[in-house]
Design a protein around this motif. Structure first.
Motif, PDB file in Angstrom:
ATOM      1  N   UNK A 375      60.519  77.354  17.916  1.00 50.15           N
ATOM      2  CA  UNK A 375      58.764  76.736  18.711  1.00 50.15           C
ATOM      3  C   UNK A 375      59.124  75.297  19.538  1.00 50.15           C
ATOM      4  N   UNK A 376      60.597  75.404  19.446  1.00 47.08           N
ATOM      5  CA  UNK A 376      60.923  74.805  21.261  1.00 47.08           C
ATOM      6  C   UNK A 376      61.028  75.678  21.374  1.00 47.08           C
ATOM      7  N   UNK A 377      61.404  76.805  22.253  1.00 41.24           N
ATOM      8  CA  UNK A 377      60.874  77.499  23.435  1.00 41.24           C
ATOM      9  C   UNK A 377      59.294  77.462  23.546  1.00 41.24           C
ATOM     10  N   UNK A 378      58.101  77.922  22.581  1.00 40.92           N
ATOM     11  CA  UNK A 378      56.741  77.678  22.966  1.00 40.92           C
ATOM     12  C   UNK A 378      56.581  76.225  23.190  1.00 40.92           C
ATOM     13  N   UNK A 379      57.551  75.036  23.075  1.00 46.65           N
ATOM     14  CA  UNK A 379      57.547  74.180  23.229  1.00 46.65           C
ATOM     15  C   UNK A 379      55.771  73.249  22.347  1.00 46.65           C
ATOM     16  N   UNK A 380      56.474  74.015  21.393  1.00 53.87           N
ATOM     17  CA  UNK A 380      55.535  73.436  20.399  1.00 53.87           C
ATOM     18  C   UNK A 380      55.709  72.782  19.162  1.00 53.87           C
ATOM     19  N   UNK A 381      55.390  72.209  18.259  1.00 52.41           N
ATOM     20  CA  UNK A 381      55.092  71.047  17.436  1.00 52.41           C
ATOM     21  C   UNK A 381      55.402  70.945  16.092  1.00 52.41           C
ATOM     22  N   UNK A 382      56.237  70.914  14.904  1.00 50.17           N
ATOM     23  CA  UNK A 382      55.364  70.946  13.960  1.00 50.17           C
ATOM     24  C   UNK A 382      55.362  69.619  12.889  1.00 50.17           C
ATOM     25  N   UNK A 383      54.024  70.026  11.829  1.00 48.74           N
ATOM     26  CA  UNK A 383      54.226  68.848  10.997  1.00 48.74           C
ATOM     27  C   UNK A 383      54.303  69.528   9.398  1.00 48.74           C
ATOM     28  N   UNK A 384      55.313  68.792   8.858  1.00 48.98           N
ATOM     29  CA  UNK A 384      55.185  68.966   7.459  1.00 48.98           C
ATOM     30  C   UNK A 384      54.809  68.952   6.456  1.00 48.98           C
ATOM     31  N   UNK A 385      53.250  68.673   5.777  1.00 49.69           N
ATOM     32  CA  UNK A 385      52.969  68.060   5.276  1.00 49.69           C
ATOM     33  C   UNK A 385      52.950  68.333   3.275  1.00 49.69           C
ATOM     34  N   UNK A 386      53.443  67.279   2.680  1.00 48.89           N
ATOM     35  CA  UNK A 386      53.725  67.102   1.367  1.00 48.89           C
ATOM     36  C   UNK A 386      51.563  66.947   0.754  1.00 48.89           C
ATOM     37  N   UNK A 387      51.246  68.550   0.065  1.00 45.65           N
ATOM     38  CA  UNK A 387      49.927  68.504  -0.501  1.00 45.65           C
ATOM     39  C   UNK A 387      49.899  68.117  -1.851  1.00 45.65           C
ATOM     40  N   UNK A 388      48.936  67.676  -2.236  1.00 44.98           N
ATOM     41  CA  UNK A 388      48.802  67.600  -3.991  1.00 44.98           C
ATOM     42  C   UNK A 388      47.608  69.393  -4.702  1.00 44.98           C
ATOM     43  N   UNK A 389      48.743  70.164  -4.826  1.00 42.49           N
ATOM     44  CA  UNK A 389      49.689  71.441  -5.192  1.00 42.49           C
ATOM     45  C   UNK A 389      50.213  71.389  -3.914  1.00 42.49           C
ATOM     46  N   UNK A 390      51.585  71.324  -3.541  1.00 43.00           N
ATOM     47  CA  UNK A 390      52.301  72.362  -2.244  1.00 43.00           C
ATOM     48  C   UNK A 390      52.323  71.949  -1.006  1.00 43.00           C
ATOM     49  N   UNK A 391      52.426  72.658   0.076  1.00 40.55           N
ATOM     50  CA  UNK A 391      53.700  71.863   0.954  1.00 40.55           C
ATOM     51  C   UNK A 391      52.335  72.634   2.325  1.00 40.55           C
ATOM     52  N   UNK A 392      52.684  72.277   3.348  1.00 37.13           N
ATOM     53  CA  UNK A 392      51.144  72.984   4.902  1.00 37.13           C
ATOM     54  C   UNK A 392      52.454  72.913   5.447  1.00 37.13           C
ATOM     55  N   UNK A 393      52.520  73.554   6.699  1.00 44.15           N
ATOM     56  CA  UNK A 393      53.760  73.817   7.548  1.00 44.15           C
ATOM     57  C   UNK A 393      52.656  73.937   9.100  1.00 44.15           C
ATOM     58  N   UNK A 394      52.812  72.854   9.807  1.00 48.68           N
ATOM     59  CA  UNK A 394      50.849  72.893  10.838  1.00 48.68           C
ATOM     60  C   UNK A 394      51.585  72.819  11.789  1.00 48.68           C
ATOM     61  N   UNK A 395      51.343  74.139  12.842  1.00 46.23           N
ATOM     62  CA  UNK A 395      51.687  73.172  14.347  1.00 46.23           C
ATOM     63  C   UNK A 395      50.915  73.171  15.037  1.00 46.23           C
ATOM     64  N   UNK A 396      50.876  72.841  16.697  1.00 47.15           N
ATOM     65  CA  UNK A 396      50.465  72.527  17.443  1.00 47.15           C
ATOM     66  C   UNK A 396      50.768  73.917  18.551  1.00 47.15           C
ATOM     67  N   UNK A 397      50.784  74.246  19.509  1.00 49.02           N
ATOM     68  CA  UNK A 397      51.188  75.163  20.098  1.00 49.02           C
ATOM     69  C   UNK A 397      50.439  75.411  21.024  1.00 49.02           C
ATOM     70  N   UNK A 398      51.005  75.200  22.336  1.00 52.62           N
ATOM     71  CA  UNK A 398      50.133  75.177  23.634  1.00 52.62           C
ATOM     72  C   UNK A 398      50.253  76.980  24.244  1.00 52.62           C
ATOM     73  N   UNK A 399      48.778  77.166  24.466  1.00 47.67           N
ATOM     74  CA  UNK A 399      48.469  78.711  25.131  1.00 47.67           C
ATOM     75  C   UNK A 399      49.550  78.998  25.969  1.00 47.67           C
ATOM     76  N   UNK A 400      49.725  78.739  26.861  1.00 46.70           N
ATOM     77  CA  UNK A 400      50.189  78.588  28.111  1.00 46.70           C
ATOM     78  C   UNK A 400      51.678  77.856  28.045  1.00 46.70           C
ATOM     79  N   UNK A 401      52.387  78.510  28.443  1.00 44.69           N
ATOM     80  CA  UNK A 401      54.226  78.380  28.185  1.00 44.69           C
ATOM     81  C   UNK A 401      54.373  76.820  28.945  1.00 44.69           C
ATOM     82  N   UNK A 402      53.535  76.500  30.336  1.00 45.23           N
ATOM     83  CA  UNK A 402      53.990  75.186  30.226  1.00 45.23           C
ATOM     84  C   UNK A 402      53.054  74.184  30.125  1.00 45.23           C
ATOM     85  N   UNK A 403      53.830  73.035  30.172  1.00 45.87           N
ATOM     86  CA  UNK A 403      52.285  71.985  29.378  1.00 45.87           C
ATOM     87  C   UNK A 403      52.115  70.718  30.793  1.00 45.87           C
TER      88      UNK A 403
END
Ligand SMILES: Nc1ncnc2c1ncn2[C@@H]1O[C@H](COP(=O)(O)OP(=O)(O)OP(=O)(O)O)[C@@H](O)[C@H]1O
Ligand SMILES: [Mg+2]
Length: 403
Positions: A375-403
């Motif tokens: 994700x660091x290589x992709x310049x992406x960000x990760x948010x981990x959400x604790x759901x009721x029940x379960x877990x969601x890993x949500x990533x925002x990723x730019x389509x192109x390499x540089x932002x």
């Protein structure tokens, strides 16, 4: 671009050598029509008209422009030392595509081909320089005129007009015929160029597919070797670690396999690709069901698509391995959404939830470290959400390499 080296026609001697005094209003009209025909052919050639259509139109218009009953375009077949009629007007059935004339210096067409010089023969019956080809004798032809057809490389063949009528072909006619031949030569050259280009592109594609195929095979070989090693491992822990290495290598092999099965090389459709990967994971994820929902038409570079697929593979593996301690249905949802140049990818389960104090950045597991690194290589960000029940890993990723 395609004019032959010597523009002087090889003609029988003409009294006076100049037909200017003979120019009449009718002859002038004919010259004007010839100019129009050349312009027309030029436009067709520039428009990239397919070669078979262009050659047909050329022989038809050249016959009209010369007021001759016959015209033909012949292709040189070096291995048979002959010229074969590829297109023509006026000829009996069965001539076009089949009839040939000799390509040696003794035939008028052969002479034009070999010397590059236009040939006028106004009295075939009394011709001393050349033998009259059988094809012309059979059609009762009295006079003929030939010019070479060539691209920038080697000659392609000969363009010829023939007539049964009396009269003479002149140097003006040669100029017109050479004009038409040059335009056709341009198209011949383009056709050759396009064929070569297509062949080299196909070759490149085959090489690339072959390369990806070999990478896949080699990775699968490594995975099988590790798998063998894991079954012989002395401790359970070592066996499990080796087995995990096997699944990761298999995931990379699967990603490569998808690549050599598609024809896309630099970019690919991320939605289709993720759907395929998730289908594979669904088979590998035991009791879990992987559900996929993806945005259409997300084109992304192959490198980024592979990194994303490896992150998603790790997160699905984690959900399958850690999320559910019990339960009949064990769903895992993967979604891909697009908002402008940003992608949102989520991997969610409805399981027991993450352990207390879980921090993806501090996790000691190899899985989360791989995810963070990619994700660091992709310049992406990760948010981990604790759901009721379960877990969601949500990533925002730019389509192109540089932002
Ligand atoms: N979807 C999930 N639900 C519950 N717990 C999870 C989930 N994903 C990860 N975890 C927890 O986070 C820990 C770290 O995950 P990580 O992938 O880094 O390591 P691992 O899966 O234990 O080992 P490895 O990935 O190296 O095989 C897991 O051990 C697990 O306890
Ligand atoms: Mg893991």
């Amino acid at each position: 671009m395609t004019a032959s080296s010597d523009p002087t026609p090889i003609a029988e001697s003409q009294p006076g050598g100049d037909d200017l005094p003979a120019i009449t209003a009718r002859a002038l009209r004919l010259r004007l029509r010839q100019q129009e025909i050349l312009a027309e052919l030029g436009v067709l050639a520039l428009q990239g008209t397919p070669f078979p259509d262009l050659i047909e139109t050329t022989v038809t218009l050249v016959a009209e422009g010369m007021q001759a009953e016959f015209c033909k375009a012949m292709e040189h077949l070096p291995e048979r030392n002959c010229l074969i009629v590829r297109a023509g007007v006026g000829w009996d059935e069965g001539v076009v595509g089949h009839a040939t004339v000799g390509a040696d210096l003794e035939s008028p067409a052969g002479f034009a081909l070999r010397t590059g010089k236009p040939v006028i023969s106004n009295h075939l019956d009394h011709e001393g320089r050349f033998r009259t080809p059988e094809l012309l004798v059979a059609h009762g032809i009295h006079r003929a005129m030939n010019v070479i057809l060539q691209g920038e490389g080697k000659p392609w063949g000969v363009l010829e007009v023939d007539s049964r009528s009396d009269g003479s072909f002149t140097e003006h006619d040669v100029a017109f015929l050479r004009g038409a031949a040059n335009l056709l030569g341009m198209a011949i050259e383009r056709q050759r160029f396009e064929r070569d280009l297509k062949a080299s592109l196909e070759q490149q594609e085959i090489l690339l597919q072959e390369g990806n195929h070999r990478v896949t095979n080699s990775l699968q070989l490594v995975a099988s070797m590790l798998s063998l090693q894991s079954s012989a491992a002395s401790t359970t822990e070592l066996r499990e670690q080796l087995q995990e290495a096997v699944s990761r290598i298999s995931a990379i092999a699967r990603a490569h396999e998808r690549l050599y099965r598609t024809r896309q090389i630099r970019n690919l459709n991320l939605g289709d690709y993720l759907t395929d990967i998730c289908k594979d994971m669904d088979d590998a994820a035991g009791q879990c069901d992987v559900h996929v929902s993806v945005a259409e038409e997300v084109q992304i570079t192959t490198d980024r698509a592979i990194s994303i697929s490896l992150v998603v593979t790790e997160l699905i593996t984690n959900a399958a391995k850690h999320a559910y301690s019990s339960g009949e249905t064990r769903p895992i949802w993967v979604t891909l959404e697009r908002d402008g140049d940003m992608l949102t990818i989520s991997v969610r389960d409805a399981g027991d939830g993450l352990p207390e104090g879980f921090d993806p950045k501090k996790s000691k597991g190899l899985g989360m470290r791989i995810v963070s690194g990619l994700l660091a290589q992709l310049k992406a960000e990760l948010t981990v959400k604790r759901d009721e029940p379960g877990t969601a890993f949500v990533m925002t990723i730019p389509i192109h390499g540089q932002r």
